[in-house]
Motif scaffolding. Structure first.
Motif, PDB file in Angstrom:
ATOM      1  N   TRP A  93       0.853  -0.902  -0.420  1.00 54.44           N
ATOM      2  CA  TRP A  93      -0.062  -0.402   0.150  1.00 54.44           C
ATOM      3  C   TRP A  93       0.670   0.816  -0.263  1.00 54.44           C
ATOM      4  O   TRP A  93       0.268   2.372   0.031  1.00 54.44           O
ATOM      5  CB  TRP A  93      -0.815   0.199   1.274  1.00 54.44           C
ATOM      6  CG  TRP A  93      -0.490  -0.002   2.916  1.00 54.44           C
ATOM      7  CD1 TRP A  93      -0.600  -1.474   3.167  1.00 54.44           C
ATOM      8  CD2 TRP A  93       0.539   0.841   3.694  1.00 54.44           C
ATOM      9  NE1 TRP A  93       0.213  -1.543   4.893  1.00 54.44           N
ATOM     10  CE2 TRP A  93       0.185  -0.136   4.636  1.00 54.44           C
ATOM     11  CE3 TRP A  93       0.768   1.874   3.163  1.00 54.44           C
ATOM     12  CZ2 TRP A  93       1.930   0.269   5.602  1.00 54.44           C
ATOM     13  CZ3 TRP A  93       1.911   2.704   4.674  1.00 54.44           C
ATOM     14  CH2 TRP A  93       1.943   1.576   5.388  1.00 54.44           C
ATOM     15  N   ASN A  96       2.784   3.898  -4.482  1.00 54.59           N
ATOM     16  CA  ASN A  96       1.664   3.133  -5.343  1.00 54.59           C
ATOM     17  C   ASN A  96       1.735   5.036  -5.576  1.00 54.59           C
ATOM     18  O   ASN A  96       0.756   4.584  -6.847  1.00 54.59           O
ATOM     19  CB  ASN A  96       0.624   2.646  -5.227  1.00 54.59           C
ATOM     20  CG  ASN A  96       0.023   3.017  -4.202  1.00 54.59           C
ATOM     21  OD1 ASN A  96      -0.247   4.666  -4.050  1.00 54.59           O
ATOM     22  ND2 ASN A  96      -0.824   1.996  -3.608  1.00 54.59           N
ATOM     23  N   ASN A  97       2.016   6.161  -5.920  1.00 54.45           N
ATOM     24  CA  ASN A  97       1.852   7.119  -6.773  1.00 54.45           C
ATOM     25  C   ASN A  97       0.297   7.516  -6.587  1.00 54.45           C
ATOM     26  O   ASN A  97      -0.699   7.723  -7.557  1.00 54.45           O
ATOM     27  CB  ASN A  97       2.539   6.956  -7.730  1.00 54.45           C
ATOM     28  CG  ASN A  97       3.619   6.701  -7.608  1.00 54.45           C
ATOM     29  OD1 ASN A  97       4.257   7.566  -7.611  1.00 54.45           O
ATOM     30  ND2 ASN A  97       4.762   6.292  -9.196  1.00 54.45           N
ATOM     31  N   ASN A  98      -0.881   6.888  -6.081  1.00 58.94           N
ATOM     32  CA  ASN A  98      -2.307   7.474  -5.362  1.00 58.94           C
ATOM     33  C   ASN A  98      -1.941   8.944  -5.137  1.00 58.94           C
ATOM     34  O   ASN A  98      -1.236   8.919  -3.911  1.00 58.94           O
ATOM     35  CB  ASN A  98      -2.228   6.471  -4.543  1.00 58.94           C
ATOM     36  CG  ASN A  98      -4.126   6.538  -4.660  1.00 58.94           C
ATOM     37  OD1 ASN A  98      -4.165   8.250  -3.795  1.00 58.94           O
ATOM     38  ND2 ASN A  98      -4.960   6.025  -3.492  1.00 58.94           N
ATOM     39  N   LYS A  99      -2.320   9.862  -5.379  1.00 53.62           N
ATOM     40  CA  LYS A  99      -2.228  10.908  -5.453  1.00 53.62           C
ATOM     41  C   LYS A  99      -3.444  11.534  -3.981  1.00 53.62           C
ATOM     42  O   LYS A  99      -2.834  12.428  -3.787  1.00 53.62           O
ATOM     43  CB  LYS A  99      -2.857  12.178  -6.400  1.00 53.62           C
ATOM     44  CG  LYS A  99      -1.377  11.615  -7.745  1.00 53.62           C
ATOM     45  CD  LYS A  99      -0.762  12.141  -7.804  1.00 53.62           C
ATOM     46  CE  LYS A  99       0.590  11.918  -9.006  1.00 53.62           C
ATOM     47  NZ  LYS A  99       1.781  12.276  -8.942  1.00 53.62           N
ATOM     48  N   ASP A 100      -4.108  10.764  -3.525  1.00 53.83           N
ATOM     49  CA  ASP A 100      -4.870  11.323  -2.846  1.00 53.83           C
ATOM     50  C   ASP A 100      -4.464  10.747  -1.426  1.00 53.83           C
ATOM     51  O   ASP A 100      -4.936  11.218  -0.417  1.00 53.83           O
ATOM     52  CB  ASP A 100      -6.362  10.144  -2.185  1.00 53.83           C
ATOM     53  CG  ASP A 100      -7.039  11.180  -3.632  1.00 53.83           C
ATOM     54  OD1 ASP A 100      -7.054  11.663  -4.408  1.00 53.83           O
ATOM     55  OD2 ASP A 100      -7.642   9.911  -4.554  1.00 53.83           O
ATOM     56  N   SER A 143      -3.986   9.893   4.226  1.00 58.11           N
ATOM     57  CA  SER A 143      -5.191  11.143   3.292  1.00 58.11           C
ATOM     58  C   SER A 143      -4.797  12.080   3.358  1.00 58.11           C
ATOM     59  O   SER A 143      -4.382  12.888   4.792  1.00 58.11           O
ATOM     60  CB  SER A 143      -6.709  10.572   3.423  1.00 58.11           C
ATOM     61  OG  SER A 143      -7.281  11.729   3.525  1.00 58.11           O
TER      62      SER A 143
END
Length: 170
Positions: A93, A96-100, A143
């Motif tokens: 997790w 992973n480059n998740n912008k949120d 977040s």
């Protein structure tokens, strides 16, 4: 010769503990370190040395910073090999480059341990943040929109624990 990364805690943050990177690079070179490179303006220094003793390297760097810049700051030194091992063992997790999501790596400054940090900060808020310990680091994600509601955000900056940590983004 081994490659190392030195993470200087709390320099050039909000105009405090100002250290100019060319002067910092010169200080590392005066310690006979080779291939010295600074990264950004945040106290990240990459260098090579024949020395294998992390504690000795750390002490040399902290003394140089005290003498040259009149600052008493903590330094976390890690070999390139150990850093690559840490990154190779990151949780799925994390990073992973998740912008949120904002991913951080918390380096625990010796002599502190994960349990010292955890006991002082407490449980992460499951719906807003995640942590996982590996060796002398903690993978921490939260977040972006709700960061102020997380348990770890404000507490990692508290006076009691902050001196035991240096935090870098993924």
């Amino acid at each position: 010769m081994k490659r190392y990364v030195a993470l200087l805690r709390g320099i050039n943050v909000s105009g405090k503990n100002k250290v100019f990177m060319p002067a910092l690079k010169e200080g590392f070179e005066q310690l006979a370190f080779e291939d010295v490179k600074t990264y950004l303006n945040s106290g990240n220094v990459i260098f090579s040395s024949h020395e294998d003793d992390i504690k000795k390297l750390t002490n040399q760097i902290e003394l140089m910073i005290h003498n040259q810049f009149h600052l008493d700051i903590s330094v976390f030194v890690i070999s390139k090999q150990d850093l690559l091992d840490i990154l190779h063992n990151s949780p799925q997790w994390w990073g992973n480059n998740n912008k949120d999501i904002y991913d951080n790596l918390i380096f625990i400054i010796p002599l502190a341990k994960f349990l010292d940090v955890y006991n002082e900060i407490g449980e992460p808020k499951k719906e807003l943040e995640k942590i996982e310990n590996y060796k002398e680091v903690i993978f921490w994600s939260f977040s972006r929109k709700d960061y102020q509601k997380t348990n770890w955000w404000s507490k990692t900056a508290s006076a009691n624990i902050s001196a035991k940590l240096t935090i870098r983004t993924a």
